[in-house]
Design an enzyme around this catalytic site. Structure first.
Site, mmCIF file in Angstrom:
data_model
loop_
_atom_site.group_PDB
_atom_site.id
_atom_site.type_symbol
_atom_site.label_atom_id
_atom_site.label_comp_id
_atom_site.label_asym_id
_atom_site.label_seq_id
_atom_site.Cartn_x
_atom_site.Cartn_y
_atom_site.Cartn_z
ATOM 1 C CE LYS A 263 -15.530 1.045 75.841
ATOM 2 N NZ LYS A 263 -15.515 -0.244 75.125
ATOM 3 C CG ASP B 217 -15.952 -1.257 71.178
ATOM 4 O OD1 ASP B 217 -14.771 -1.047 70.844
ATOM 5 O OD2 ASP B 217 -16.360 -1.075 72.348
HETATM 6 P P1 NAP Z 1 -17.729 -6.364 81.395
HETATM 7 O O1 NAP Z 1 -18.774 -5.381 81.000
HETATM 8 O O2 NAP Z 1 -17.100 -6.287 82.740
HETATM 9 O O3 NAP Z 1 -18.381 -7.835 81.204
HETATM 10 C C1 NAP Z 1 -17.659 -8.997 81.536
HETATM 11 C C2 NAP Z 1 -18.513 -10.250 81.286
HETATM 12 O O4 NAP Z 1 -17.662 -11.373 81.554
HETATM 13 C C3 NAP Z 1 -19.719 -10.378 82.189
HETATM 14 O O5 NAP Z 1 -20.777 -10.909 81.453
HETATM 15 C C4 NAP Z 1 -19.256 -11.349 83.291
HETATM 16 O O6 NAP Z 1 -20.268 -12.196 83.769
HETATM 17 C C5 NAP Z 1 -18.285 -12.223 82.507
HETATM 18 N N1 NAP Z 1 -17.289 -12.782 83.437
HETATM 19 C C6 NAP Z 1 -16.384 -12.094 84.153
HETATM 20 N N2 NAP Z 1 -15.666 -12.956 84.920
HETATM 21 C C7 NAP Z 1 -16.169 -14.203 84.673
HETATM 22 C C8 NAP Z 1 -15.870 -15.498 85.167
HETATM 23 N N3 NAP Z 1 -14.892 -15.701 86.077
HETATM 24 N N4 NAP Z 1 -16.580 -16.562 84.695
HETATM 25 C C9 NAP Z 1 -17.555 -16.368 83.800
HETATM 26 N N5 NAP Z 1 -17.898 -15.155 83.298
HETATM 27 C C10 NAP Z 1 -17.218 -14.092 83.736
HETATM 28 O O7 NAP Z 1 -16.501 -6.344 80.372
HETATM 29 P P2 NAP Z 1 -16.545 -5.949 78.807
HETATM 30 O O8 NAP Z 1 -16.364 -4.503 78.642
HETATM 31 O O9 NAP Z 1 -17.745 -6.605 78.204
HETATM 32 O O10 NAP Z 1 -15.203 -6.642 78.280
HETATM 33 C C11 NAP Z 1 -15.076 -8.039 78.275
HETATM 34 C C12 NAP Z 1 -13.784 -8.469 77.597
HETATM 35 O O11 NAP Z 1 -13.767 -8.067 76.234
HETATM 36 C C13 NAP Z 1 -12.519 -7.874 78.229
HETATM 37 O O12 NAP Z 1 -11.545 -8.900 78.318
HETATM 38 C C14 NAP Z 1 -12.072 -6.823 77.236
HETATM 39 O O13 NAP Z 1 -10.661 -6.650 77.225
HETATM 40 C C15 NAP Z 1 -12.533 -7.454 75.931
HETATM 41 N N6 NAP Z 1 -12.744 -6.419 74.880
HETATM 42 C C16 NAP Z 1 -11.947 -6.465 73.783
HETATM 43 C C17 NAP Z 1 -12.107 -5.530 72.784
HETATM 44 C C18 NAP Z 1 -11.223 -5.579 71.564
HETATM 45 O O14 NAP Z 1 -11.068 -4.541 70.896
HETATM 46 N N7 NAP Z 1 -10.678 -6.723 71.221
HETATM 47 C C19 NAP Z 1 -13.108 -4.530 72.892
HETATM 48 C C20 NAP Z 1 -13.926 -4.518 74.030
HETATM 49 C C21 NAP Z 1 -13.730 -5.489 75.026
HETATM 50 P P3 NAP Z 1 -21.189 -11.822 85.050
HETATM 51 O O15 NAP Z 1 -22.302 -10.984 84.500
HETATM 52 O O16 NAP Z 1 -21.634 -13.140 85.548
HETATM 53 O O17 NAP Z 1 -20.310 -11.087 86.014
#
Ligand code: NAP
Length: 273
Positions: free
Chosen positions: A68, A104
């Site tokens: 992305k 998004d």
């Molecule tokens: P990302 O860039 O990898 O960010 C993940 C975030 O979650 C980071 O801030 C990370 O914290 C935190 N995290 C991961 N594991 C953790 C844990 N064990 N305990 C506490 N915090 C934790 O991912 P993203 O792209 O933002 O996506 C995040 C979620 O949103 C995913 O589940 C995705 O499927 C969902 N999503 C849904 C949609 C939809 O259309 N509904 C759209 C986009 C995303 P750290 O910085 O500490 O590692």
């Protein structure tokens, strides 16, 4: 013979992506002559893909993790919104220009549009999705946006960039916010399924009205986060409408026509079974 346009999704891994089935279904619904493919790419193939897209005049594409951000320098133009989020999830043509958009924010806002707007929201997580959530909350006019993240430095960097406040990850339940939004993968099907980023038994929301817990995770629809929030008396919102909303906006960009939200959600619920 009618020309069939070719669309697709790029990312890695793509095994569980619902986008190909969703977009192929949507094209069929409106008798639009197009197919939608899944192209799982290695990092080293991204630039070649963009050259191929230009050469073959592929009609459009979804972009997902991990491309992305890295796709941006390969495009001719990106929208102001994609620029402010720093990520692109949709490729489309404007004349001869290959452009990038981020839908998004539209998806995130969709289930919130009819709700009363509170003054405060707390975002859990500081990754790519959190960036779209901040922009969405801003566009909805939420005055106090706060962010808590396991890695405090990442929360701080995002807070500075968007001029919002941080909350300590360890004290996140003490923060009094109306909307609590999970943008971490905790609760997602698999090893995270039993986990929640928030302990609602400690929720300090007595002072708030219009209390809502919004989980971006949509597999499963009812996560531990949402289950606990419901028990604590909050209204809950799952992540499927966001997925529907971002996809509907993509279809609108590509075909200039609208898609029924309820039918799309129904279709997704059916194929997830
Ligand atoms: P990302 O860039 O990898 O960010 C993940 C975030 O979650 C980071 O801030 C990370 O914290 C935190 N995290 C991961 N594991 C953790 C844990 N064990 N305990 C506490 N915090 C934790 O991912 P993203 O792209 O933002 O996506 C995040 C979620 O949103 C995913 O589940 C995705 O499927 C969902 N999503 C849904 C949609 C939809 O259309 N509904 C759209 C986009 C995303 P750290 O910085 O500490 O590692």
């Amino acid at each position: 013979m009618q020309h069939t346009e070719i669309f697709g999704i790029i990312g890695n891994p793509l095994g569980h992506s619902l986008s190909p089935r969703l977009h192929n279904w949507a094209f069929k619904q409106r008798k639009y002559a197009a197919i939608f493919k899944a192209w799982s790419l290695e990092k080293s193939q991204l630039a070649d893909f963009v050259v191929g897209m230009r050469t073959l005049k592929l009609a459009g594409a979804c972009v997902t993790i991990p491309y992305k951000e890295s796709i941006i320098p390969l495009l001719d133009e990106i929208s102001p919104r994609a620029k402010s989020i720093g990520a692109v999830n949709t490729l489309y043509w404007q004349g001869d220009k290959l452009c990038g958009e981020n839908t998004d924010v539209d998806g995130f806002k969709l289930p919130l549009l009819k709700r009363a707007k509170p003054t405060s929201a707390l975002i859990l997580g500081a990754g790519g999705a959190a960036r779209a959530v901040i922009v969405g909350l801003r566009e909805l006019g939420i005055a106090q946006i706060r962010i808590a993240n396991r890695n405090a430095e990442k929360a701080e960097a995002l807070a500075q960039e968007f001029d919002i406040d941080t909350v300590s990850w360890h004290k996140r339940e003490q923060n009094c916010a109306s909307w609590i939004i999970n943008t971490t993968p905790l609760g997602m099907h698999g090893s995270y399924a039993e986990l929640s980023p928030y302990d609602f038994s400690l929720y300090n929301g007595q002072c708030q009205q219009d209390k809502l817990a919004y989980d971006l995770v949509y597999n499963p629809l009812q996560t531990k986060f949402l289950y606990d929030a419901k028990q604590a008396g909050l209204v809950v919102q799952d992540g499927l409408d966001m997925f529907v909303g971002q996809a509907i906006k993509q279809m609108q960009i590509w075909t200039n026509s609208s898609t029924d939200i309820d039918k799309t959600r129904e279709f997704l619920l059916e194929i997830r079974k």
